[in-house]
Write a protein that holds these residues in place. Structure first.
Motif, PDB file in Angstrom:
ATOM      1  N   SER A 151       0.832  -1.211   0.000  1.00  0.00           N
ATOM      2  CA  SER A 151       0.000   0.000   0.000  1.00  0.00           C
ATOM      3  C   SER A 151       0.868   1.264   0.000  1.00  0.00           C
ATOM      4  N   ASN A 154       1.430   3.061  -3.335  1.00  0.00           N
ATOM      5  CA  ASN A 154       0.403   4.029  -3.741  1.00  0.00           C
ATOM      6  C   ASN A 154       0.619   5.393  -3.107  1.00  0.00           C
ATOM      7  N   GLY A 160       2.327   8.242  -6.899  1.00  0.00           N
ATOM      8  CA  GLY A 160       1.585   8.033  -5.660  1.00  0.00           C
ATOM      9  C   GLY A 160       0.949   9.301  -5.137  1.00  0.00           C
TER      10      GLY A 160
ATOM     11  N   VAL B  24      -5.575   1.970  -1.014  1.00  0.00           N
ATOM     12  CA  VAL B  24      -5.665   0.771  -1.862  1.00  0.00           C
ATOM     13  C   VAL B  24      -7.105   0.551  -2.305  1.00  0.00           C
ATOM     14  N   LEU B  27      -8.253   3.381  -4.755  1.00  0.00           N
ATOM     15  CA  LEU B  27      -7.684   3.274  -6.101  1.00  0.00           C
ATOM     16  C   LEU B  27      -8.232   2.079  -6.874  1.00  0.00           C
ATOM     17  N   SER B  36      -3.704   4.684 -11.113  1.00  0.00           N
ATOM     18  CA  SER B  36      -2.995   5.452 -10.086  1.00  0.00           C
ATOM     19  C   SER B  36      -3.623   6.828  -9.985  1.00  0.00           C
ATOM     20  N   PRO B 228      -2.386  -2.290 -12.315  1.00  0.00           N
ATOM     21  CA  PRO B 228      -3.462  -1.645 -11.554  1.00  0.00           C
ATOM     22  C   PRO B 228      -4.422  -2.650 -10.912  1.00  0.00           C
ATOM     23  N   ASN B 231      -4.465  -3.339  -6.796  1.00  0.00           N
ATOM     24  CA  ASN B 231      -5.298  -2.686  -5.792  1.00  0.00           C
ATOM     25  C   ASN B 231      -6.648  -3.384  -5.661  1.00  0.00           C
TER      26      ASN B 231
END
Lengths: 317, 261
Positions: A151, A154, A160, B24, B27, B36, B228, B231
């Protein structure tokens, strides 16, 4: 609410208590009734056999294996060779990584204590929704380690949250590199281990009679003084137990450095993984993992010797 | 330090623990083609991609089967051992308990190496069997700790009443002890399942090539390219390991209150 709290939370507290209870007075807790002496052994034997066969014998086996020699083709050569131990103990690179691992674990532990203690104090002394606070505290235990680790990509990654925010505010023109360094590894470890610290400190704070603090205040101590003189010393066992957990778990990880660290941020467990999985050098891998076990074992022994059982007993009131 | 300051500090610590995870989840619903920041809208496209990703679905099946089998074996062993430890005056109880919780006292990497090398020497190489053995031994201490804590609170006199009314020990176990034990069994099994489902440290050592569990699948997705879908996969896992226990607790609660009336 009670039962949700039950399912999620109470286990860790119960587990913690039962470990301590058994350490402290396990011997005195006897069943009232004695039945046939054979029956408990029948019940115990599957679990004991599993632990013996899948943990103790394998540990002894890798002690033997660490003296074997790796052969390039076919099976490793059995025998009594000190080569692996010599390499594990004298290679300057391994020594550097070992010291660096201990350093990272120490920094992580201190940060966990600094972040976790006030949070645990807040939960233990809050009058309001203690249940909710505790439930939230237990929640991270149920969220997968790999997800909590990744995490941070991100948050700190090139696209991010932090970089995007800074760029849209016009503070920076291009993303700053925040990931894949030692600081990111420590951050990930703190995030992973903090709940262990909070939980242990919370349990020991909860065991302190609040009358003691009130007594100190009524005798003229300020709140801060009564905290420093009464509460803090009484909660040290929880802090020490939490610290030990953070240190040992932190020093034994290899996933966090692989996900958040750069190529030069390997920790000692990465060397083990590398030797066993990548190089297939199992004798050397055995020696390295035993070295890790011994270093961490010494720490646990020191903890037992100096802060051990009597302190823990006090902490439980 | 005033109480207000401590409160602020605690809120900041909670934020530190939960914000990254919340991101998380956030997204995973992102419509943006790279998954993102910035968020460009809400969409379920990543969940759809996940559903159509064979590797991920295979990993899910592996994790589920592994977790369920681990839970069954670990809980059975754990319940039996806990019964013996709580109900009988076993000589050397301290030593036995220490031995039984030893798998969590040894660093998991070391446990992983020892088990891999020993079972391989016995002729069981990297395989599902090795994975299962590893997960069982690693979850067993947790089950024993949880179940023992529960067992202590079950009153003996109910069983003694059944015995004195003429039930055999086996009858007593199945019609009195086991129903009283159900919460402990459920708790132990849930615990074992979740720990197995989340494990990566040992799993990476034990899994055969080509077999992935959900955590190792996430790990390899992270290493190869940051896709992607990760997530979305994370969100599904959080739902499973946090949502299911909550749901189970809620169900258990509503059932027990109904029965209580």
């Amino acid at each position: 609410m009670q039962s949700i709290f039950d399912i999620l939370g109470i286990y860790w507290i119960n587990a913690y208590h039962s470990v301590n209870l058994y350490l402290i007075n396990g011997a005195t807790r006897m069943s009232i009734e004695r039945r046939e002496a054979r029956q408990p052994w029948i019940l115990l034997s599957p679990a004991l056999a599993a632990v013996a066969l899948l943990l103790f014998v394998p540990l002894m086996f890798i002690v033997v294996y660490s003296f074997w020699l790796r052969s390039a083709v076919g099976a490793d050569t059995a025998g009594f060779h000190l080569d692996n131990w010599q390499k594990a103990l004298s290679d300057p690179f391994y020594r550097y990584i070992l010291l660096n691992t201990l350093k990272i674990a120490a920094i992580t532990t201190v940060l966990c204590a600094a972040l976790g203690y006030p949070a645990a104090y807040f939960i233990a002394r809050s009058r309001g929704n203690k249940m909710i606070l505790l439930l939230l505290l237990m929640l991270p235990f149920w969220i997968s380690y790999i997800i909590r680790t990744m995490s941070w990509i991100n948050i700190l990654g090139a696209s991010g949250a932090v970089n995007t925010a800074l760029m849209s505010l016009g503070i920076i023109a291009s993303p700053i590199q925040m990931l894949y360094n030692e600081a990111a590894v420590i951050l990930g470890l703190v995030h992973f281990l903090l709940p262990f610290m909070v939980l242990n400190v919370y349990v020991s704070l909860e065991g302190i009679d609040t009358n003691l603090e009130d007594a100190a205040t009524s005798l003229g101590a300020t709140r801060w003084q009564s905290f420093l003189q009464v509460t803090l010393p009484l909660s040290l066992p929880g802090l020490a137990a939490g610290g030990l957990l953070c240190f040992v778990l932190g020093a034994g990880t290899y996933i966090t450095p692989l996900v958040l660290g750069g190529p030069r941020d390997a920790m000692f467990a990465n060397l083990v993984f590398e030797a066993i999985i990548t190089q297939l050098n199992w004798p050397l891998g055995s020696a390295l993992s035993l070295l890790l076990l011994m270093v961490l074992g010494v720490l646990v022994a020191i903890y037992n010797r100096y802060l051990g059982m009597s302190q823990l007993a006090k902490g439980l009131g | 330090m005033g109480w207000g300051l401590i409160r602020l500090y605690a809120i900041a610590v909670y934020a530190f623990m939960f914000l990254p995870v919340a991101v998380v989840v956030l997204l995973s619903f992102n419509a943006n083609q790279f998954g993102s920041f910035p968020m460009t809208g809400l969409s379920l496209r990543w969940f759809e991609a996940l559903w159509n990703n064979d590797a991920v679905m295979r990993a899910f099946r592996t994790s589920l089967v592994l977790g369920l089998m681990t839970a069954v074996i670990s809980t059975t062993l754990g319940i039996l051992a806990s019964l013996a430890l709580v109900r009988y005056d076993v000589p050397g109880k301290n030593l036995i308990t220490t031995a039984l919780i030893a798998p969590i006292l040894v660093p998991e990497v070391v446990l992983a190496v020892a088990l891999l090398l020993f079972l391989n020497w016995l002729g069981i190489g990297k395989s599902f069997a090795l994975l299962l053995a590893g997960h069982v031994i690693f979850t067993l201490p947790f089950v024993i700790l949880v179940v023992q804590a529960r067992l202590v609170s079950i009153r003996r006199d109910v069983e003694e009443a059944a015995l004195s009314l003429g039930a055999s020990p086996v009858q007593t176990f199945f019609s009195v002890t086991l129903p009283l034990l159900t919460p402990a069994v459920a708790a132990g099994a849930l615990f074992a399942f979740t720990i197995s489902f989340d494990d990566i440290t040992g799993t990476l050592f034990w899994k055969p090539g080509g077999v992935e569990t959900v955590p190792t699948q996430i790990f390899s997705m992270l290493r190869n390219s940051i896709s992607p879908e990760i997530n979305a996969l994370g969100t599904v896992m959080i739902l499973l390991t946090v949502g299911l226990p909550l749901l189970g607790a809620g169900l258990a609660r509503s059932l027990s209150t109904k029965r209580g009336r």
